[in-house]
Design a protein around this motif. Structure first.
Motif, PDB file in Angstrom:
ATOM      1  N   ALA A 149     -35.723  13.493 -32.272  1.00  0.00           N
ATOM      2  CA  ALA A 149     -34.490  12.687 -32.331  1.00  0.00           C
ATOM      3  C   ALA A 149     -33.278  13.625 -32.277  1.00  0.00           C
ATOM      4  O   ALA A 149     -32.262  13.336 -31.622  1.00  0.00           O
ATOM      5  CB  ALA A 149     -34.473  11.837 -33.603  1.00  0.00           C
ATOM      6  N   LYS A 150     -33.403  14.756 -32.947  1.00  0.00           N
ATOM      7  CA  LYS A 150     -32.343  15.758 -32.915  1.00  0.00           C
ATOM      8  C   LYS A 150     -32.190  16.311 -31.490  1.00  0.00           C
ATOM      9  O   LYS A 150     -31.083  16.481 -30.983  1.00  0.00           O
ATOM     10  CB  LYS A 150     -32.708  16.893 -33.893  1.00  0.00           C
ATOM     11  N   ARG A 202     -32.926  14.810 -28.775  1.00  0.00           N
ATOM     12  CA  ARG A 202     -32.317  13.761 -27.929  1.00  0.00           C
ATOM     13  C   ARG A 202     -30.803  13.681 -28.169  1.00  0.00           C
ATOM     14  O   ARG A 202     -30.021  13.517 -27.233  1.00  0.00           O
ATOM     15  CB  ARG A 202     -32.980  12.408 -28.206  1.00  0.00           C
ATOM     16  N   ASP A 203     -30.389  13.808 -29.435  1.00  0.00           N
ATOM     17  CA  ASP A 203     -28.939  13.792 -29.737  1.00  0.00           C
ATOM     18  C   ASP A 203     -28.233  14.931 -29.010  1.00  0.00           C
ATOM     19  O   ASP A 203     -27.173  14.742 -28.416  1.00  0.00           O
ATOM     20  CB  ASP A 203     -28.693  13.954 -31.239  1.00  0.00           C
ATOM     21  N   GLN A 222     -27.516  14.637 -25.299  1.00  0.00           N
ATOM     22  CA  GLN A 222     -26.314  13.869 -24.883  1.00  0.00           C
ATOM     23  C   GLN A 222     -25.205  14.822 -24.447  1.00  0.00           C
ATOM     24  O   GLN A 222     -24.379  14.492 -23.600  1.00  0.00           O
ATOM     25  CB  GLN A 222     -25.795  12.969 -26.025  1.00  0.00           C
TER      26      GLN A 222
END
Ligand SMILES: Cc1ncc(COP(=O)(O)O)c(C=O)c1O
Length: 375
Positions: A230-231, A233-234, A237
């Protein structure tokens, strides 16, 4: 692909790391850059987009600085919680590794093991899912590098989709070389590594997750820090990675993907299929036996060959390397001393294979094997 540049170096016929073309090695030698600067962000964006074309996914492909096993660990730790029940379909050493990772992180592992050399049967997976209704996920190896067998992933995925479980796929030695359609087949997590079909040095693992897997990620409580997807993926961005990445390997990957995009996935797959066939025909012509029990599932990236009676694998490998400049792999775990493996993925030409097969034909009689006259 241009393989002649490799001829003065050993004919590296192991299933990864694969030979790296000289221009990609040169790209790897690029001076260091700011990994949070604009040029590197543009590179990350470019390689991420190109990887999607090989995964056949609309999802983000996250690039971790790790070998393939790090990607497998990330896949498990980001989708599951301790105590979750998982089915591991294991046809060899890498299937067993997936089970060991899941077990280490506290999953309750049910194994569906096969004799090494066999492919999994989707109907067995269906049965195991029916018998274990509380299974959360199925872990499977697409291409089992230890045995030279490719699982029928598409029908396995169909069964897992019908049962509505997560399907986590080790595609470390398949993706980029063997067809795989992440979105079309409904795969939930797909992992691969830079040193396999991508013609890049070791150091990067690629992981993509479906919407279902990202949903599972929200409640997955296995511990994770460095490999927190998740990190990752952040940070993607902003076209960055959470931690300092293996910048040099990214430079190689950028050029490799440019070359692979120019050749096109379909033509790369066909090239691997033709080369795989050529290897199998070549070793059978020497009277040797494949480990793959059913040739329909024989891998187009690695061939496992039974070592003939009376021949020592270590002596054969040493002679091939010392006298013919050909490096082949031995067997892993229970296959150690029983087989040798011939890698044919990434940068590989018919000429490479011819030279390796000729070397094998010359070396075998010198280590005690008589090639049958019928050849
Ligand atoms: C099918 C498969 N899975 C996992 C791995 C592990 O990858 P690594 O050695 O990059 O950690 C490999 C590497 O040989 C592999 O072939």
């Amino acid at each position: 692909m241009e393989a002649s540049a490799m001829r003065s170096t050993p004919n590296l016929r192991i299933p990864g790391p694969t030979p790296v073309p000289q221009d990609i090695l040169d790209a790897v030698a690029h001076p260091m850059v700011d990994h949070r600067g604009r040029p590197f962000a543009a590179l990350i964006q470019r390689v991420t987009e190109r990887l999607k074309d090989f995964y056949l996914t609309k999802q983000d492909v996250l690039i971790l600085s790790a070998s393939g096993t790090g990607g497998m660990e990330a896949a498990v730790a980001n989708t599951l919680s301790p105590g979750d029940k998982v089915l591991v379909v294991s046809i060899g050493a890498f299937g067993d590794r997936f089970a060991a990772i899941a077990d280490t992180y506290g999953a309750e592992v049910t194994s569906l093991p096969y004799e090494w050399g066999q492919a999994a049967d989707p109907e067995d997976v269906r049965k195991a899912l029916a018998e274990n209704p509380d299974l959360k996920a199925v872990l499977v190896t697409h291409n089992e590098t230890s045995t030279g067998v490719t699982n029928p992933l598409e029908p396995i995925a169909k069964v897992v989709r019908e049962a509505d479980r997560l399907l986590v796929v080790d595609a470390v030695s398949s993706l980029g070389a063997i067809p795989l359609d992440m979105d079309g087949w409904g795969l939930d997590v797909v992992v691969t590594g830079s040193q396999k079909g991508w013609m890049v040095p070791p150091g990067l693992a690629f992981v993509a997750m479906s919407e279902r897997a990202w949903k599972a990620n929200e409640s997955a409580s296995m511990p994770r820090f460095y490999f927190d997807l998740a990190k990752a993926r952040d940070f993607l961005q902003k076209n960055q990675t959470p931690w300092t990445p293996a910048i040099s390997v990214f430079f190689g990957l950028d050029l490799a993907l440019e070359k692979m995009a120019a050749e096109g996935p379909e033509s790369i797959h066909t090239r691997h299929a033709n080369i795989g066939q050529m290897v199998r025909e070549g070793v059978k012509a020497l009277g040797l036996e494949l480990l793959a029990t059913d040739e329909r599932y024989a891998s187009n990236t690695v061939t496992a060959i039974r070592c003939p009676e009376g021949v020592e694998v270590s002596a054969l490998r040493k002679m091939l390397e010392d006298d013919y400049n050909v490096v082949v792999a031995g067997g892993q775990a229970r296959l150690s001393g029983k087989i040798f493996r011939f890698g044919h993925l990434g940068l590989v030409s018919e000429e490479d294979i011819r030279q390796a097969l000729d070397a094998l034909a010359q070396a075998l009689p010198r280590v005690g094997y008589t090639i049958p006259v019928s050849r």
